[in-house]
Every structure is written in structure tokens, then in C-alpha cells.
Design a protein around this motif. Structure first.
Motif, PDB file in Angstrom:
ATOM      1  N   HIS A   1       0.864  -1.183   0.000  1.00  9.83           N
ATOM      2  CA  HIS A   1       0.000   0.000   0.000  1.00  9.83           C
ATOM      3  C   HIS A   1       0.896   1.227   0.000  1.00  9.83           C
ATOM      4  CE1 HIS A   1       1.318  -0.205   4.162  1.00  9.83           C
ATOM      5  NE2 HIS A   1       0.985   1.063   4.289  1.00  9.83           N
TER       6      HIS A   1
ATOM      7  N   ASP B   1       0.644   5.360   1.641  1.00 14.00           N
ATOM      8  CA  ASP B   1      -0.139   6.003   2.696  1.00 14.00           C
ATOM      9  C   ASP B   1      -0.929   7.188   2.132  1.00 14.00           C
ATOM     10  OD1 ASP B   1       1.012   4.170   4.418  1.00 14.00           O
ATOM     11  OD2 ASP B   1       2.545   5.546   5.148  1.00 14.00           O
TER      12      ASP B   1
ATOM     13  N   HIS C   1       4.719   0.289  -0.020  1.00 10.97           N
ATOM     14  CA  HIS C   1       5.503  -0.467   0.965  1.00 10.97           C
ATOM     15  C   HIS C   1       4.640  -1.570   1.570  1.00 10.97           C
ATOM     16  CE1 HIS C   1       3.694   3.096   2.869  1.00 10.97           C
ATOM     17  NE2 HIS C   1       3.614   2.409   3.976  1.00 10.97           N
TER      18      HIS C   1
HETATM   19 NI    NI Z   1       2.098   2.501   5.413  1.00  7.96          NI
END
Ligand code: NI
Ligand code: OGA
Length: 348
Positions: A225, A227, A282
Motif C-alpha cells: 500500500h 499512505d 511499501h
Molecule cells: Ni504505510
């Protein structure tokens, strides 16, 4: 409309009672995620000295150049000399560990209710066929203070609230310093990102607990994913590695730098920078031996605010790449559930 499914049992408890048999819904199929830690190379070591960034000196220019390289190539770096002592960072780690070591009944006092993001539990709000993450978390809105939901703030250990309050204020200041430095690294007026993001910065702290997992080759701590924040400031476990970033279709391990905070760009800063600063994908891998903790701090803006690329970064050579967005969190979770990148939804 897909049905929301909440996984009601802490992973910590599953790990203790499963006898090596992981429930199906945690297992990634088709040879994915190939997460064996030892087969993945270490990422470049970008260590940025924050104490140098705000001065005007040759050292500062050098550090800003390094920051520029880190953020345009990787979208992340390790921040040192941030003004917090290693004892203090250890205290943040310690209150986290003590909380997760409490008896389940005590932790369940802070169990999230379905209508809230805040609280203790499994992080994932998922569709029926989504693979679940191997972690428990405590999610707290920490800033501004009037948005705190204190009923979810542990009172055990006794110093929890005090330590987290102090940590919040330090990171609030670090957010501002970093947003200014990032603007300067792009030769922009230093307040431009802060202004675009608005005065209301909402900070959320996610305490992550990853129990050991008997089958790390097919289970992830956190799925790939990026952020949905401006920046994320992460305090890693001091001894147990697990975080990996994706670059050029290859996974790289993030090294442990004990006194550093790991900083990564989020989607909203990639949007504001018109694609120049990268919001890296990440994930977190699991291991068979040891618990891992981490504390991630996200920086959100007022959800009603519209955010878009800075005018100075839209040029003939680099035309506007992203639309202006509002309520990015809605796009984010819809796409995340489908395993797609939310950023693609807001491309021009
Ligand atoms: Ni994250
Ligand atoms: C996250 C995250 C990484 C980690 O919480 O979004 O990516 O090391 N955490 O726990």
C-alpha cells in the motif's frame, strides 16, 4: 455494495492458539508474497540530519540535495538529529509493548466500535475476498487535542497518555520542519506545501503489533500500500526488521537505524508536488521468531479541503498530473479494498 466484514479476534490471540494452522483468510496465494527477508536487498541508506535542514549554510544545501534525491527516487528516508533522545524513543516503544502485553480483557476495553476508526483491533475493513493483514493495532487520533477520543487511550501503563502527548507535540513540529524543507529542496517558497494543506492538520497514531507467524512466505504483516497522508513518520522496532519498499518493481528492506524515524511521502504530498515527490508502495513481512512493533504517525488534512498540485510545479515539461482532490480517504479505502492504487483514480 460489498458487505463490510470485521475480523473480530486479535491476531495475537490467533497466533497463540493456531498451532501452526493459519486461517485461510490470511494466506496469499500463487506464490505471493515471496517475502523471505533474506532474499531481498537492503535499500539505499538515506540518512538525513534534520538539525542541518533549517539553517542556511553549505551543509544545509548539501543535506537538502540529499533530501531531494531521496524523495524523488525512493520517497522515503531516515531522519536523525530530530531533537528526541534515544531514551525518549525507547519510552514510546516501551509503552507500546506494555499495552500489547496486557491481558486481552484489558485491551478489549479499548476495542473499536464499528463506526470509529479509533480504537484497538484489527485494522482491516475488508471485502469478503480480501486477504487479511497479520497484525493488531491501536489507532488514536492524537492531534488536534480536541479531536482525541480519550476512551480509547490506554491508562495502563500509567505514563502512556503523557508519553504519547509529548511525542505528538514533537512530531507536530517535525511535520512542519519537514514540509518546509521539502519545499526548499524543490526551490519553492518554504510555506507552499503547508499553505496548500491548510492550517488544520489532523494527526493519527497507529501502534502496530505483529506477532510471529509460522508461515511468513505466504502471510504479510501489512499488504502492499501507499499512505494516504502528506507524510508518515514511523518509529520502527529497534531489533526486528520487517518493512520493505517497492522501487522499480523490486522490494527492498528498510534497515533499522535505532534512533532514526523513517519518513515517507504519502499520496497527498505526491499530488501537491505534481508527481515529483514519490509516495512509495511499501509492505511489512512477517517472521517466525519474534514480535515486532512499530508506531506510525499519519498527517491528514481537513477532509473537506480541496488539495491539488502547487502551481509552481506545473510546467510545459511537467503538465498537471493529478486532479484537485477532496475527501481523498474515500477514494483511498475504496481502491485499497480492490488492491488498486488510489493515486491512479485522481490522475488527469
Ligand atoms: Ni504505510
Ligand atoms: C503503516 C505502515 C509500517 C510498519 O502503518 O501504514 O506501513 O513498519 N507500517 O509497521
Amino acid at each position: 455494495m460489498e458487505q463490510m466484514v470485521f475480523h473480530e479476534k486479535p491476531v495475537q490471540e490467533i497466533a497463540q492458539s493456531c498451532n501452526g494452522e493459519i486461517p485461510e483468510k490470511f494466506i496469499h496465494k500463487n506464490g505471493y508474497p515471496q517475502s523471505k527477508v533474506d532474499s531481498v536487498s537492503l535499500m539505499d541508506d538515506f540518512i538525513i540530519d534534520l538539525s542541518l535542514l533549517s539553517s542556511s549554510s553549505p551543509e544545509a544545501d548539501h543535506e537538502l540535495a540529499k533530501l531531494h534525491l531521496a524523495l524523488t527516487q525512493w520517497g522515503c528516508f531516515q531522519a536523525i538529529n530530530h531533537g528526541m533522545t534515544s531514551e525518549f524513543l525507547d519510552q514510546v516503544r516501551e509503552v507500546t509493548k506494555i499495552f500489547f502485553a496486557l491481558p486481552l480483557d484489558e485491551k478489549k476495553k479499548y476495542w473499536r466500535v464499528i463506526s470509529d476508526w479509533d480504537g484497538y483491533g484489527n485494522d482491516t475493513v475488508v471485502s469478503e475476498n480480501q486477504t487479511l493483514d497479520w497484525l493488531d493495532r491501536l489507532y488514536l487520533t492524537v492531534y488536534p487535542e480536541d479531536q482525541r477520543k480519550l476512551k480509547y487511550w490506554p491508562e495502563n501503563p500509567l505514563v502512556f497518555r503523557e508519553v504519547i502527548h509529548e511525542y505528538t507535540l514533537k512530531l507536530r513540529a517535525m511535520y512542519e520542519l519537514l514540509m518546509k524543507a521539502m519545499a526548499r529542496s524543490l526551490k519553492l517558497e518554504e510555506n507552499c506545501f503547508l499553505k496548500e494543506y491548510g492550517d488544520l492538520v489532523i494527526m493519527a497514531m497507529r501502534f502496530n503489533f505483529y506477532p510471529p507467524c509460522p508461515t511468513p512466505e505466504s502471510v504479510l504483516g501489512v499488504k502492499p500500500h501507499a499512505d494516504g497522508t502528506a507524510i508518515t513518520m514511523l518509529l520502527q522496532d529497534k531489533e526486528v526488521e520487517g518493512l520493505q519498499v517497492l522501487k522499480d518493481n523490486q522490494w527492498f528492506r528498510v534497515p533499522i537505524v535505532p534512533d532514526a524515524l523513517f519518513i515517507n511521502v504519502g499520496d497527498l504530498l505526491e499530488i501537491m508536488s505534481n508527481g515529483i515527490l514519490k509516495s512509495p508502495v511499501h509492505r511489512v513481512v512477517t517472521n517466525t521468531e519474534r514480535d515486532r512493533i512499530s508506531v506510525a504517525v499519519f498527517t491528514f488534512s481537513d477532509p473537506d479541503r480541496e488539495i491539488g498540485p502547487i502551481t509552481g510545479l506545473i510546467t510545459n515539461d511537467n503538465p498537471q498530473m493529478y486532479k484537485r482532490v477532496k475527501h481523498y480517504e474515500n477514494v483511498f479505502f475504496e481502491y485499497y479494498q480492490q488492491g488498486k492504487r488510489p493515486l491512479h483514480a485522481v490522475k488527469m
